[in-house]
Design a protein around this motif. Structure first.
Motif, PDB file in Angstrom:
ATOM      1  N   ASP A  27      17.537 163.981  93.285  1.00 12.66           N
ATOM      2  CA  ASP A  27      18.079 163.023  92.769  1.00 12.66           C
ATOM      3  C   ASP A  27      19.642 163.801  92.382  1.00 12.66           C
ATOM      4  N   PHE A  28      21.111 163.018  92.179  1.00  9.63           N
ATOM      5  CA  PHE A  28      22.089 162.416  92.062  1.00  9.63           C
ATOM      6  C   PHE A  28      22.395 164.615  92.132  1.00  9.63           C
ATOM      7  N   VAL A  59      27.161 161.983  96.963  1.00  9.25           N
ATOM      8  CA  VAL A  59      26.080 161.438  95.166  1.00  9.25           C
ATOM      9  C   VAL A  59      24.857 161.024  96.114  1.00  9.25           C
ATOM     10  N   PHE A  60      23.665 162.049  96.566  1.00  8.37           N
ATOM     11  CA  PHE A  60      23.411 161.766  96.926  1.00  8.37           C
ATOM     12  C   PHE A  60      21.930 160.874  95.574  1.00  8.37           C
ATOM     13  N   SER A  61      21.571 159.233  95.845  1.00 10.08           N
ATOM     14  CA  SER A  61      20.589 159.167  94.848  1.00 10.08           C
ATOM     15  C   SER A  61      20.058 158.649  95.571  1.00 10.08           C
ATOM     16  N   LEU A 113      32.322 155.147 100.983  1.00 11.14           N
ATOM     17  CA  LEU A 113      31.510 154.825 101.990  1.00 11.14           C
ATOM     18  C   LEU A 113      30.204 154.994 101.372  1.00 11.14           C
ATOM     19  N   ILE A 114      29.228 153.723 101.555  1.00 10.61           N
ATOM     20  CA  ILE A 114      28.010 153.999 100.986  1.00 10.61           C
ATOM     21  C   ILE A 114      27.268 153.928 101.960  1.00 10.61           C
ATOM     22  N   GLU A 115      26.391 155.144 102.633  1.00 12.62           N
ATOM     23  CA  GLU A 115      25.443 155.022 103.804  1.00 12.62           C
ATOM     24  C   GLU A 115      23.637 155.193 103.172  1.00 12.62           C
ATOM     25  N   SER A 126      20.820 157.127  98.703  1.00 14.13           N
ATOM     26  CA  SER A 126      21.994 156.503  99.659  1.00 14.13           C
ATOM     27  C   SER A 126      23.029 157.951  99.180  1.00 14.13           C
ATOM     28  N   VAL A 127      23.507 157.795 100.726  1.00 15.50           N
ATOM     29  CA  VAL A 127      24.751 158.732 100.189  1.00 15.50           C
ATOM     30  C   VAL A 127      25.711 157.904  99.996  1.00 15.50           C
TER      31      VAL A 127
END
Ligand code: BTN
Length: 245
Positions: A27-28, A59-61, A113-115, A126-127
């Motif tokens: 995470d993060f 950022v990966f969350s 850009l939120i994926e 989300s990335v």
């Protein structure tokens, strides 16, 4: 927090999404690149920047207990994090243009850009890709609304320091998101929303011009515009734009 620093990559969002599909990613985890050869923007647009001048990172969350119906609060959290980090630099006339461009005056200095990855109705991770125009001195003529912090404040900023301050804000806002402080997030977002309550000329997807004023964001994350006849209409991302911007 793990930060992966790259020189050149196609897109930090694509890199991180690919990584997530192959290995277990903490995470993060953050991926930052000096340049992107195929930076991606919203609605299949490109995000082009000068090498080494700007911040381009993702950022990966992971999320627990976040329903897709609550996704607008994720957008509010990300937008407000970047907004607050830039506000600390004393950039004038900052606002968030729905859904998540950060403007100074009417110039765009940040794109987001939120994926999302869904499992059923749960938003599991989300990335989050963020591009901040920091030290770029000029933009091509086809981007008349783009600007950079340097062009606005007349001085250069250290990319790593700015990255750290955005990441710190992101952690703070993700805490609020986790605690479901939705009223607080919505109020804070609406307070800085570009052209809120200001009579404005818009253009719909058929290129028809109309007057109205932005009054908020609907439950599903659409933009709510009150028309001159006082009815409220909702618009998705591709369905409306500012006629003058
Ligand atoms: C927009 O169209 O406004 C969104 C632009 C998002 C750009 C960032 S830069 C880092 C990350 N990687 C990408 O390919 N895009 C996002």
């Amino acid at each position: 927090m793990k930060i992966i620093k790259l020189n050149a990559i196609d897109s930090t969002n694509s890199f991180l999404k690919n990584m997530v599909s192959k290995v277990v990613v903490d995470d993060f985890t953050v991926v930052v690149a000096k340049t992107q050869t195929k930076g991606r923007g919203q609605i299949n647009s490109e995000w082009v920047v000068e090498e080494g001048k700007n911040l381009t990172f993702s950022v990966f969350s992971r999320f627990v207990g976040l329903n897709i119906r609550e996704h607008k609060y994720l957008n509010f959290s990300v937008s407000l994090s970047v907004f607050q980090a830039l506000k600390a630099l004393r950039i004038p006339n900052l606002s968030v243009k729905w859904p998540n461009d950060i403007l100074s005056g009417n110039k765009k200095i940040v794109g987001i850009l939120i994926e999302n990855t869904l499992k059923g109705n749960d938003l599991v991770s989300s990335v989050i890709g963020i591009g901040v125009n920091v030290n770029q001195a000029s933009f091509p003529e086809n981007l008349p609304n783009a600007s950079s912090i340097k062009m606005i404040l007349g001085k250069e900023f250290d990319l790593e320091t700015l990255l750290e301050s955005i990441l710190m804000k992101l952690k703070d806002y993700f805490n609020l998101l986790e605690k479901k402080e939705y009223d607080l997030l919505e109020k804070a977002y609406l307070k800085v929303l570009y052209k809120k309550n200001v009579p404005t000329m818009f253009k719909n997807s058929q290129n028809t011009l109309f007057m109205g004023k932005i009054i908020g964001v609907s439950k599903s994350g659409n933009l709510q515009i009150e028309l001159e006849n006082e009815t409220i209409q909702e618009f998705g991302l591709k369905e409306v734009s500012f006629a003058t911007l």
